[in-house]
Motif scaffolding. Structure first.
Motif, PDB file in Angstrom:
ATOM      1  N   UNK A 313       0.969  -1.160   0.076  1.00 48.70           N
ATOM      2  CA  UNK A 313       0.068   0.026  -0.046  1.00 48.70           C
ATOM      3  C   UNK A 313       0.827   1.311   0.030  1.00 48.70           C
ATOM      4  N   UNK A 314       2.014   1.026   0.634  1.00 44.79           N
ATOM      5  CA  UNK A 314       2.884   2.449   0.680  1.00 44.79           C
ATOM      6  C   UNK A 314       3.677   2.254  -0.936  1.00 44.79           C
ATOM      7  N   UNK A 315       3.673   1.461  -1.755  1.00 45.36           N
ATOM      8  CA  UNK A 315       4.283   1.450  -2.914  1.00 45.36           C
ATOM      9  C   UNK A 315       5.737   0.637  -2.915  1.00 45.36           C
ATOM     10  N   UNK A 316       5.605  -0.366  -1.837  1.00 47.80           N
ATOM     11  CA  UNK A 316       6.788  -1.164  -1.731  1.00 47.80           C
ATOM     12  C   UNK A 316       6.882  -2.228  -2.942  1.00 47.80           C
ATOM     13  N   UNK A 317       8.175  -2.811  -3.159  1.00 53.33           N
ATOM     14  CA  UNK A 317       8.298  -3.656  -4.281  1.00 53.33           C
ATOM     15  C   UNK A 317       8.707  -4.923  -3.632  1.00 53.33           C
ATOM     16  N   UNK A 318       8.113  -5.759  -4.066  1.00 50.06           N
ATOM     17  CA  UNK A 318       8.381  -7.289  -3.631  1.00 50.06           C
ATOM     18  C   UNK A 318       8.577  -8.331  -4.689  1.00 50.06           C
ATOM     19  N   UNK A 319       9.335  -9.478  -4.341  1.00 50.24           N
ATOM     20  CA  UNK A 319       9.753 -10.657  -4.948  1.00 50.24           C
ATOM     21  C   UNK A 319       9.826 -11.945  -4.022  1.00 50.24           C
ATOM     22  N   UNK A 320       9.851 -13.079  -4.798  1.00 51.54           N
ATOM     23  CA  UNK A 320       9.812 -14.100  -3.793  1.00 51.54           C
ATOM     24  C   UNK A 320      10.878 -15.054  -4.336  1.00 51.54           C
ATOM     25  N   UNK A 321      11.426 -15.870  -3.308  1.00 51.71           N
ATOM     26  CA  UNK A 321      12.509 -16.771  -3.608  1.00 51.71           C
ATOM     27  C   UNK A 321      12.431 -18.125  -2.814  1.00 51.71           C
ATOM     28  N   UNK A 322      13.172 -18.907  -2.960  1.00 53.58           N
ATOM     29  CA  UNK A 322      13.033 -20.505  -2.631  1.00 53.58           C
ATOM     30  C   UNK A 322      13.922 -20.843  -1.397  1.00 53.58           C
ATOM     31  N   UNK A 323      14.992 -19.698  -1.261  1.00 55.27           N
ATOM     32  CA  UNK A 323      15.762 -19.612   0.236  1.00 55.27           C
ATOM     33  C   UNK A 323      16.337 -21.070   0.437  1.00 55.27           C
ATOM     34  N   UNK A 324      15.971 -21.652   1.428  1.00 53.52           N
ATOM     35  CA  UNK A 324      16.450 -23.009   1.917  1.00 53.52           C
ATOM     36  C   UNK A 324      16.249 -24.235   1.018  1.00 53.52           C
ATOM     37  N   UNK A 325      15.186 -24.044   0.179  1.00 52.80           N
ATOM     38  CA  UNK A 325      14.931 -24.948  -0.931  1.00 52.80           C
ATOM     39  C   UNK A 325      14.196 -26.329  -0.353  1.00 52.80           C
ATOM     40  N   UNK A 326      13.839 -26.125   1.056  1.00 53.89           N
ATOM     41  CA  UNK A 326      13.016 -27.371   1.789  1.00 53.89           C
ATOM     42  C   UNK A 326      12.209 -27.870   0.660  1.00 53.89           C
ATOM     43  N   UNK A 327      11.573 -26.938   0.012  1.00 57.84           N
ATOM     44  CA  UNK A 327      10.359 -27.334  -1.230  1.00 57.84           C
ATOM     45  C   UNK A 327      10.363 -26.312  -2.108  1.00 57.84           C
ATOM     46  N   UNK A 328      10.484 -26.605  -3.340  1.00 55.67           N
ATOM     47  CA  UNK A 328      10.717 -25.741  -4.435  1.00 55.67           C
ATOM     48  C   UNK A 328       9.337 -25.736  -5.341  1.00 55.67           C
ATOM     49  N   UNK A 329       8.629 -24.628  -5.171  1.00 54.56           N
ATOM     50  CA  UNK A 329       7.559 -24.623  -6.064  1.00 54.56           C
ATOM     51  C   UNK A 329       6.973 -22.986  -6.048  1.00 54.56           C
ATOM     52  N   UNK A 330       7.061 -22.651  -7.359  1.00 56.57           N
ATOM     53  CA  UNK A 330       6.924 -21.208  -7.495  1.00 56.57           C
ATOM     54  C   UNK A 330       5.452 -20.877  -7.160  1.00 56.57           C
ATOM     55  N   UNK A 331       4.442 -21.542  -7.575  1.00 52.68           N
ATOM     56  CA  UNK A 331       3.093 -21.267  -7.185  1.00 52.68           C
ATOM     57  C   UNK A 331       2.947 -21.172  -5.779  1.00 52.68           C
ATOM     58  N   UNK A 332       3.559 -22.080  -5.191  1.00 49.39           N
ATOM     59  CA  UNK A 332       3.214 -22.328  -3.665  1.00 49.39           C
ATOM     60  C   UNK A 332       4.049 -21.086  -2.898  1.00 49.39           C
ATOM     61  N   UNK A 333       5.194 -20.511  -3.366  1.00 49.00           N
ATOM     62  CA  UNK A 333       5.617 -19.421  -2.810  1.00 49.00           C
ATOM     63  C   UNK A 333       4.512 -18.316  -2.702  1.00 49.00           C
ATOM     64  N   UNK A 334       3.776 -18.186  -3.933  1.00 51.55           N
ATOM     65  CA  UNK A 334       2.876 -17.023  -4.180  1.00 51.55           C
ATOM     66  C   UNK A 334       1.651 -17.427  -3.160  1.00 51.55           C
ATOM     67  N   UNK A 335       1.229 -18.729  -3.053  1.00 52.27           N
ATOM     68  CA  UNK A 335       0.038 -18.944  -2.480  1.00 52.27           C
ATOM     69  C   UNK A 335       0.458 -18.767  -0.955  1.00 52.27           C
ATOM     70  N   UNK A 336       1.470 -18.874  -0.408  1.00 52.54           N
ATOM     71  CA  UNK A 336       1.575 -18.942   1.102  1.00 52.54           C
ATOM     72  C   UNK A 336       2.006 -17.567   1.382  1.00 52.54           C
ATOM     73  N   UNK A 337       2.323 -16.644   0.229  1.00 57.32           N
ATOM     74  CA  UNK A 337       2.523 -15.103   0.560  1.00 57.32           C
ATOM     75  C   UNK A 337       1.123 -14.673   1.083  1.00 57.32           C
ATOM     76  N   UNK A 338       0.027 -15.052   0.202  1.00 58.85           N
ATOM     77  CA  UNK A 338      -1.331 -14.489   0.273  1.00 58.85           C
ATOM     78  C   UNK A 338      -1.878 -15.353   1.432  1.00 58.85           C
ATOM     79  N   UNK A 339      -1.713 -16.634   1.791  1.00 60.54           N
ATOM     80  CA  UNK A 339      -2.318 -17.222   2.920  1.00 60.54           C
ATOM     81  C   UNK A 339      -1.933 -16.810   3.989  1.00 60.54           C
TER      82      UNK A 339
END
Length: 457
Positions: A313-339
């Motif tokens: 809301x303040x105009x911030x910029x975000x991206x996602x990453x898999x970090x520790x790679x305990x599970x690699x799934x692009x859609x799940x990163x986005x889903x968990x961000x929202x959830x």
């Protein structure tokens, strides 16, 4: 038409502004040369389902893929990031350059198969066992580059400056020996890493001061020059203990201190930034830096929730990453961000931009732009002149039954996940076909042999 050009026909393509139907895309030199919608397929023309841009993975520690599932047993006391870190230190001592090549290639295959097309490798495993330097200071970085050559993923290599074990320049622990370097050694390492990365057609090399725990403020002041205009990434405010320790040492919170002392701007990516005050959240958004969020890992480690709604809301910029790679799934990163935001706010469609907006498209659009910025790229989506890095969804998949393209991204993120990914192209070359990487069998076999040696029965 150029000699190396090809055309692909898509039933639909997400062009950022919305979906277009019956789209012919011409590729040349690894880029998109032309896009024309409302076309009829030509005889013999390769035809695919629904296309969208590939997602940047802005934060990965490739070697940790080999730990996935091995750190889930409860310890004698309370478990946290800090107990997980001790397990990681014990594991990392065994890994050779050859092992890292096998592990990184397997991780990159899984990234590509789920829709990631470029990875930011936050690489701090530098030295041989016991901390002995290799003759080539970037030998371990070279293994990451070799993996990217094999898999075809785009690579932004981020060698890490790691000198200390705690705020104020505390001496490193024995478990950190393979990571540790001083500024002069780090400068040599970065130069050597650039030499290795030159073998890739579109690699980017930046730098990564590991954290305010691992570098002093004096060291941090020298980092931008070493970046040579490339990205600068740093872990920040991931854990409450980190915030508390920083306050005791400096009288400031980590994000507050970094913004005050480091000249943070759009060149920077602050990874995690989980624990911020409203004032820090607003200041970070105004800086132009990207907040690098890793929802799967942050959930796995019990880190906490980033204030995504207020930040965006303040105009911030975000991206996602898999970090520790305990599970690699692009859609799940986005889903968990929202959830995560839904659980925190007790609402739905928390990050969607207004009535009628697609939550999935909002998330994807934000993380495409922010991820590209963090990895030293200019995001243009599926557009003429942009890299030919894109993903196709299987429109015949049961999870898309009855859907029009306009709901496909929501279905990919919230319903079907990675099983919907049918094809992935990198620089115009198809590296995933029928949901499988073209070199999966050989890479997986080598990975299995490596893990058998690292973890004998």
């Amino acid at each position: 038409m150029q000699a190396d050009s090809q055309t692909l026909f898509f039933d639909a393509a997400w062009l950022g502004t919305g979906w277009a139907r019956d789209v012919r895309v011409t590729l040349a030199g690894g880029q998109i040369a032309a896009i024309v919608a409302d076309q009829a397929p030509r005889a013999g023309e390769t035809r695919h389902g629904w296309a969208m841009p590939g997602l940047p993975n802005l934060h990965s520690h490739a070697f940790q893929r080999a730990m996935a599932g091995l750190a889930e047993r409860a310890g004698p006391g309370a478990d946290s990031f800090w107990t997980w870190r001790e397990a990681m230190y014990r594991f990392v001592g065994q890994i050779t350059p050859e092992d890292l090549l096998a592990i990184a290639a397997q991780a990159q295959v899984e990234m590509l198969e789920t829709g990631f097309t470029r990875v930011g490798e936050f690489h701090y495993l530098h030295h041989d066992a016991g901390g002995r330097p290799f003759a080539d200071p970037a030998q371990m970085s070279a293994a990451v580059v070799a993996a990217a050559q094999e898999t075809g993923i785009g690579l932004t290599l981020l060698p890490v400056l790691y000198s200390h074990s705690g705020f104020g320049g505390q001496p490193p622990s024995a478990g950190q020996a393979r990571f540790i370097t001083d500024l002069d050694g780090f400068a040599r390492l970065v130069e050597a890493a650039r030499g290795h990365a030159a073998a890739l057609p579109d690699a980017v090399v930046g730098v990564a001061p590991h954290s305010l725990r691992a570098v002093t403020l004096d060291q941090l002041a020298h980092v931008p020059a070493l970046a040579q205009g490339g990205p600068i990434h740093i872990h920040i405010a991931e854990q409450v203990k980190e915030v508390d320790d920083c306050l005791v040492w400096s009288g400031q919170r980590p994000v507050e201190l970094l913004l005050d002392r480091a000249g943070v701007d759009a060149q920077w990516c602050l990874v995690h930034a989980t624990h911020m005050t409203p004032a820090e959240t607003l200041a970070l958004a105004r800086s132009g830096a990207v907040a690098g969020l890793c929802p799967i890992t942050e959930a796995n480690l019990g880190d906490g929730l980033f204030p995504a709604g207020a930040f965006l809301a303040a105009g911030g910029r975000i991206g996602v990453g898999s970090d520790s790679n305990v599970r690699i799934d692009a859609a799940e990163e986005l889903r968990l961000l929202e959830y995560g935001q839904r659980l925190d706010q007790r609402g739905r469609a928390v990050l969607a931009q207004g009535p009628g907006a697609s939550t999935g498209e909002t998330l994807l659009r934000a993380c495409l732009a922010g991820g590209a910025q963090a990895l030293g790229q200019t995001y243009t989506g599926l557009a003429v002149g942009s890299p030919a890095d894109f993903v196709t969804l299987d429109s015949a998949h049961p999870a898309l039954a009855g859907h029009r393209p306009e709901s496909a991204i929501d279905a990919w993120i919230f319903a079907g996940g990675s099983s919907l990914v049918d094809g992935v192209w990198r620089r115009g070359r198809q590296v995933v076909q029928g949901g499988r990487h073209i070199a999966r069998d050989a890479i997986a076999a080598r990975y299995r042999a490596t893990m058998a040696a690292l973890l004998p029965a």
